[in-house]
Design an enzyme around this catalytic site. Structure first.
Site, PDB file in Angstrom:
ATOM      1  N   ARG B  42       0.982  -1.342  -0.041  1.00 42.92           N
ATOM      2  CA  ARG B  42       0.034  -0.273  -0.085  1.00 42.92           C
ATOM      3  C   ARG B  42       1.025   1.326  -0.110  1.00 42.92           C
ATOM      4  NH1 ARG B  42      -5.033   0.429   4.219  1.00 42.92           N
ATOM      5  NH2 ARG B  42      -3.385   0.930   5.773  1.00 42.92           N
ATOM      6  N   SER B 111     -12.573  -3.928  -0.218  1.00 41.70           N
ATOM      7  CA  SER B 111     -12.918  -3.436   1.351  1.00 41.70           C
ATOM      8  C   SER B 111     -14.245  -3.052   1.375  1.00 41.70           C
ATOM      9  CB  SER B 111     -12.043  -2.150   1.690  1.00 41.70           C
ATOM     10  OG  SER B 111     -10.727  -2.403   1.579  1.00 41.70           O
ATOM     11  N   LYS B 140      -5.029   4.752   9.291  1.00 40.66           N
ATOM     12  CA  LYS B 140      -6.049   5.335   8.458  1.00 40.66           C
ATOM     13  C   LYS B 140      -6.959   6.175   9.104  1.00 40.66           C
ATOM     14  CE  LYS B 140      -8.169   3.581   4.181  1.00 40.66           C
ATOM     15  NZ  LYS B 140      -8.655   2.312   3.428  1.00 40.66           N
TER      16      LYS B 140
END
Lengths: 213, 213
Positions: B42, B111, B140
């Site tokens: 990521r 997700s 996040k």
């Protein structure tokens, strides 16, 4: 490849004794789909050409699941088909010679039955050890038994991971807890099962539990 | 590749927030050596060229351990570097469009936060779902929380495997037992750990235990 010891958790060893309507590649596909973490192709009666062809087919299946794949006894087949490594016994080529042949980037597994064989194999470059037969086995009738006490001593004596093999099934697998194993190698309890998917998933659950204890 | 649901057991998601003396590839190597079973790269702030170069480096590490490797958000990077697949969120490309782009042989993760998003993603071809944030997360900050009750409903509603994500660490991981998960996705508890090897091995043990219950 680099071996992570949890890749040895449920180590499937092929055996064509139970091949019926299904091809070996189909049986292997089921075993890997259901949670086997490592694969060894063991063939005792195929000529070299047929063995190599089969190894190529089985490697494709292992690659699809990204499962480590080794060849029993035959480094030249392992190299020719691009397998991840080779597994040898005490009656096969000397481990040090196999290591020299396959190089540092392939996995080398060695079958041992005593602490001194284990230490020797580790010194000669084995990445992991197979120890057995820990229980009575129908697939290798000439296999000598290794006691669970010796199994535990071997695990304590070496720093490389150890898998137990020989007659392991869902009923006796839990008895292997607390010995220091990285996993179990299974032949007939997977490939001789009526339902390979269900049998493998169950063995994987038991192996996870056993290692956790 | 073909996804075995136990490959999702301990799903490592990279984050360069904690990169110090080590390179990301070194951190990833430790995580995979210690038992992470899946890897997602990521990157939110790299330009395309730097991202692609890094993806190639990280893929090499994943390949060495034969660990499934997916790219977050960027199907074109996944295809260019030969990754096993891609993971997208609800704010990224539509899952059906990603599937069309990457083809049937790549892994698609999506997700989701609700049962309806989960069912839609499954229908559009997702191979697995990521659900979260199940706990408060430092990586996040804009992530909405998903309750453990909704997590359990999502697992029951779909036939594809589900991993939980968001703030999971060794202290709260056991709370996820009994929800129907295939595994847990972890960011900071791996890559933010002082000792990545020890932290990952401990999380893997806890994940194995949690799944077994």
């Amino acid at each position: 490849m680099k071996l992570n010891k949890s890749s040895l958790r449920l180590y499937a060893v092929t055996d064509r004794a139970w091949l019926g309507k299904q091809k070996l590649s189909e049986q292997v596909d089921m075993a890997l789909r259901a949670g086997a973490t490592f694969l060894q192709l063991r063939e005792k009666n195929l000529d070299k050409e047929a063995f190599l062809q089969e190894a190529g087919e089985i490697k494709k299946v292992a690659d699809q699941y990204k499962i480590p794949f080794v060849i029993n006894d035959h480094p030249e087949i392992a190299l020719a088909c691009g397998a991840d490594g080779v597994h040898v016994g005490q009656q096969d080529m000397e481990a040090g010679n196999v290591r020299a042949l396959i190089g540092e980037n392939k996995i080398l597994g060695v079958s041992v039955q005593t602490v001194s064989e284990a230490l020797k194999a580790e010194k000669q470059g084995a990445d992991y050890l197979g120890v057995g037969a820990v229980f009575s086995t129908s697939t290798k009738l000439d296999a000598d038994k290794v006691s669970l006490a010796v199994l535990k001593e071997i695990c304590a004596a070496v720093s490389i991971p150890v898998v137990a093999i020989g007659g392991i099934d869902s009923s006796n697998l839990p008895e292997l807890a607390g010995k220091g194993l990285a996993g179990v190698a299974v032949v007939s309890a997977i490939f001789g099962a009526d339902d390979i998917l269900e049998a493998t998933a169950n063995l994987r659950r038991l192996a996870d539990e056993m290692i956790g204890e």
